[in-house]
Design an enzyme around this catalytic site. Structure first.
Site, PDB file in Angstrom:
ATOM      1  N   VAL A 135       0.824  -1.206   0.000  1.00 11.97           N
ATOM      2  CA  VAL A 135       0.000   0.000   0.000  1.00 11.97           C
ATOM      3  C   VAL A 135       0.857   1.254   0.000  1.00 11.97           C
ATOM      4  O   VAL A 135       0.360   2.345   0.268  1.00 11.97           O
ATOM      5  CB  VAL A 135      -0.959   0.008   1.221  1.00 11.97           C
ATOM      6  CG1 VAL A 135      -1.965  -1.117   1.132  1.00 11.97           C
ATOM      7  CG2 VAL A 135      -0.186  -0.073   2.551  1.00 11.97           C
ATOM      8  N   ASP A 136       2.148   1.111  -0.324  1.00 13.94           N
ATOM      9  CA  ASP A 136       3.085   2.228  -0.223  1.00 13.94           C
ATOM     10  C   ASP A 136       3.220   3.052  -1.494  1.00 13.94           C
ATOM     11  O   ASP A 136       3.881   4.084  -1.508  1.00 13.94           O
ATOM     12  CB  ASP A 136       4.463   1.725   0.214  1.00 13.94           C
ATOM     13  CG  ASP A 136       5.001   0.600  -0.652  1.00 13.94           C
ATOM     14  OD1 ASP A 136       4.784   0.632  -1.888  1.00 13.94           O
ATOM     15  OD2 ASP A 136       5.638  -0.322  -0.106  1.00 13.94           O
ATOM     16  N   HIS A 151      -4.520  -4.149  -2.176  1.00 10.48           N
ATOM     17  CA  HIS A 151      -5.008  -3.712  -0.860  1.00 10.48           C
ATOM     18  C   HIS A 151      -5.180  -2.204  -0.765  1.00 10.48           C
ATOM     19  O   HIS A 151      -5.317  -1.664   0.331  1.00 10.48           O
ATOM     20  CB  HIS A 151      -4.043  -4.198   0.229  1.00 10.48           C
ATOM     21  CG  HIS A 151      -3.958  -5.688   0.309  1.00 10.48           C
ATOM     22  ND1 HIS A 151      -2.818  -6.358   0.709  1.00 10.48           N
ATOM     23  CD2 HIS A 151      -4.872  -6.643   0.016  1.00 10.48           C
ATOM     24  CE1 HIS A 151      -3.035  -7.666   0.660  1.00 10.48           C
ATOM     25  NE2 HIS A 151      -4.279  -7.859   0.255  1.00 10.48           N
TER      26      HIS A 151
END
Length: 325
Positions: A135-136, A151
């Site tokens: 999720v970065d 995600h």
């Protein structure tokens, strides 16, 4: 374990990886070592049309920790669940306090050699699709703008009431205005971008509501206990079905969220290759398994497959963070 690469060759000009050297050698029982296995992955990629599934291990070289490390043992942490977040103001206060402190680390992180190599392989046609459990946002920052963020992304915020989405940077400014220098406190950052904090500190944190309707704001990511949207899962299945093989990068495949795509590929007869430091739940389904640092391994693969001439986004500054397993 061996790859069945179809018509691929390694590499196209007939040269050997690392100048023909085997830097990692073989194992004591005579089985293939990491150098041999890495060459097999090169053969797989040379056939083109490979889908990539990436996990938290790909981002560790950018300063974002993974969930398990090389030992495979889960790092001690208390993740926020969807049920806890939606059930109480205290749960939301705990999440946003910890996440507010950790957000700067995520926002400052830059794509590493592994992310850049994946993008080079995508531009050269060796990689056909990228699915990430992270999720970065580092795949996007490296230029892989069509990576499917399974995600979600930490750089986006969604209101659970009116469903409006907004920028995490804007929310960060609002939280800073409400809480001053709170971000300077804290300790170890977690893969999801939050930081462990004492309860006494969390209790005084002020949470910002949705500016449009006053509702509850949540990061646009899938929490533990929450399901990935069905249309996103189907999109990933379609990408795996359309690929010639699946390459897993930096994921222990501990949760079904990612493992299901490995099972899908294996059950349909597609080769599965894994590059991960530590055992994974999908090892029994893999044709080839490599335990090497991802930046080194992927950079070597991209160079040997002749993608060095492809545009490389390494020198471009990151435009915010977004879409951390």
């Amino acid at each position: 374990m061996r790859v069945h690469p179809g018509s691929g060759t390694w590499p196209e000009d007939g040269t050997e990886p690392y100048g023909g050297a085997e830097p990692y050698g073989g194992t004591e029982d005579g089985s293939a070592g990491d150098g041999v296995a890495l060459r097999e992955i090169g053969v797989l990629l040379a056939g083109r049309g490979v889908a990539v599934l990436s996990g938290a291990g790909l981002s560790t070289e950018s300063g974002i920790p993974d969930y398990r490390g090389a030992t495979g043992r889960a790092r001690p942490r208390t993740p926020m669940t969807y049920q806890e977040f939606t059930a109480s103001e205290a749960g939301r206060r705990r999440y946003w306090a910890r996440s507010h402190v950790g957000w700067r680390t995520i926002a400052r992180a830059q794509p590493n050699a592994g992310h850049r190599a994946v993008e080079r392989l995508r531009r050269s046609g060796h990689v056909a699709a990228v699915i990430t459990q992270n999720v970065d946002g580092l795949h996007r920052a490296a230029g892989t703008v069509d990576a499917v963020e399974l995600h979600g992304g930490l750089d986006r915020v969604i209101c659970l009431d009116c469903r409006r989405t907004s920028s995490r940077e804007a929310l960060d400014r609002r939280l800073h205005a409400l809480n001053g220098d709170f971000r300077d406190a804290g300790g170890r950052i977690n893969p999801d971008g939050d930081v462990e904090l004492p309860d006494a500190l969390v209790d005084g944190f002020r949470v910002a509501p949705c500016e449009a309707c006053g509702g509850v704001l949540k990061p646009d990511v899938v929490f533990f206990g929450e399901s990935v949207p069905k249309d996103r899962v189907q999109q990933c299945y379609d990408l795996v079905d359309g690929a010639r093989a699946l390459l897993v990068l930096g994921s222990s495949l501990t949760v079904m969220s990612g493992l299901r795509f490995v099972r899908r590929a294996a059950h349909s007869g597609k080769p599965v290759a894994i590059v991960n430091q530590g055992e994974t739940r999908g090892d029994a389904l893999a044709a080839t398994r490599v335990a090497l640092p991802l930046g080194t391994a992927l950079t070597a693969l991209a160079a040997q497959l002749g993608s060095a001439g492809a545009a490389d986004p390494a020198g471009r500054p990151r435009q915010g963070a977004g879409g951390g397993a």
